[in-house]
Design a protein around this motif. Structure first.
Motif, PDB file in Angstrom:
ATOM      1  N   VAL A  40       0.963  -1.184   0.050  1.00  0.00           N
ATOM      2  CA  VAL A  40      -0.167   0.178   0.055  1.00  0.00           C
ATOM      3  C   VAL A  40       0.940   1.187   0.088  1.00  0.00           C
ATOM      4  O   VAL A  40       0.649   2.420  -0.877  1.00  0.00           O
ATOM      5  N   GLN A  41       1.841   1.180   0.710  1.00  0.00           N
ATOM      6  CA  GLN A  41       2.792   2.420   0.953  1.00  0.00           C
ATOM      7  C   GLN A  41       3.431   2.499  -0.452  1.00  0.00           C
ATOM      8  O   GLN A  41       3.673   3.891  -1.147  1.00  0.00           O
ATOM      9  N   ARG A  42       3.921   1.640  -1.197  1.00  0.00           N
ATOM     10  CA  ARG A  42       4.737   1.710  -2.549  1.00  0.00           C
ATOM     11  C   ARG A  42       3.504   2.344  -3.523  1.00  0.00           C
ATOM     12  O   ARG A  42       3.861   3.207  -4.367  1.00  0.00           O
ATOM     13  N   ILE A  43       2.410   1.647  -3.494  1.00  0.00           N
ATOM     14  CA  ILE A  43       1.187   1.976  -4.396  1.00  0.00           C
ATOM     15  C   ILE A  43       0.980   3.651  -4.243  1.00  0.00           C
ATOM     16  O   ILE A  43       0.867   4.508  -5.251  1.00  0.00           O
ATOM     17  N   LYS A  44       0.903   4.014  -3.072  1.00  0.00           N
ATOM     18  CA  LYS A  44       0.627   5.669  -2.750  1.00  0.00           C
ATOM     19  C   LYS A  44       1.833   6.504  -3.054  1.00  0.00           C
ATOM     20  O   LYS A  44       1.617   7.578  -3.617  1.00  0.00           O
ATOM     21  N   SER A  45       3.061   5.785  -3.063  1.00  0.00           N
ATOM     22  CA  SER A  45       4.245   6.528  -3.403  1.00  0.00           C
ATOM     23  C   SER A  45       4.233   6.848  -4.739  1.00  0.00           C
ATOM     24  O   SER A  45       5.094   7.832  -5.319  1.00  0.00           O
ATOM     25  N   LYS A  46       3.508   6.020  -5.662  1.00  0.00           N
ATOM     26  CA  LYS A  46       3.644   6.267  -6.991  1.00  0.00           C
ATOM     27  C   LYS A  46       2.442   7.190  -7.462  1.00  0.00           C
ATOM     28  O   LYS A  46       2.024   6.919  -8.740  1.00  0.00           O
TER      29      LYS A  46
END
Length: 158
Positions: free
Chosen positions: A35-41
């Motif tokens: 989830v953190q990576r998805i949001k960071s993109k």
């Protein structure tokens, strides 16, 4: 459904995707990082669950500070088009809508003119439709019908 959704965040982000929905069954051990990576993109994170997965499995993904923004309730087993809609999955939609009134709740599988009312009245505000649209003589008419059903159900729930 993919076995390692983390592998797809970067390429989908670079390709311009606005959202990224992963199956809870494939990310039980690393969903927070995912989830953190998805949001960071810059993408909207969502989680999907198969018919046999209990609804409670998505609660940790919704109740934390790094939560998903959409839950996709599969109304068929993923992977094969043209399956029959499973109306018993609408209990999951109703439960989610009651617990999370502002959540985006999506349904996928077997949706069309004969099943959209069940999904929209249960609380789904996003719909995935394949065979019912692409197999229709007038796809635009089916899309309008699906959209109108969801919009009318949302008005009734206010």
């Amino acid at each position: 459904m993919v076995t390692n959704p983390l592998d797809y965040v970067e390429p989908l982000g670079k390709a311009g995707a606005s959202g990224f929905t992963f199956h809870v069954e494939a990310a039980r051990d690393n969903w927070q990082e995912l989830v953190q990576r998805i949001k960071s993109k810059g993408m909207k994170p969502g989680v999907s669950l198969k018919p046999g997965t209990p609804i409670e499995e998505v609660y940790p993904l919704l109740d934390g500070e790094n939560s998903v923004e959409l839950v996709l309730v599969m109304t068929v087993e993923p992977g094969f088009g043209g399956q029959k809609f499973m109306p018993e999955m609408m209990d999951k939609v109703r439960t989610l809508r009651k617990k999370y009134p502002s959540l985006d709740i999506e349904v996928d599988g077997g949706l069309g003119p004969s099943t959209i009312e069940a999904a929209s009245s249960a609380g789904a505000n996003c719909v995935v439709a394949g065979s019912s649209v692409f197999g229709a003589p007038d796809p635009a008419q089916v899309i309008t019908l699906l959209r109108n059903s969801v919009e009318e159900a949302q008005k009734r729930s206010l």
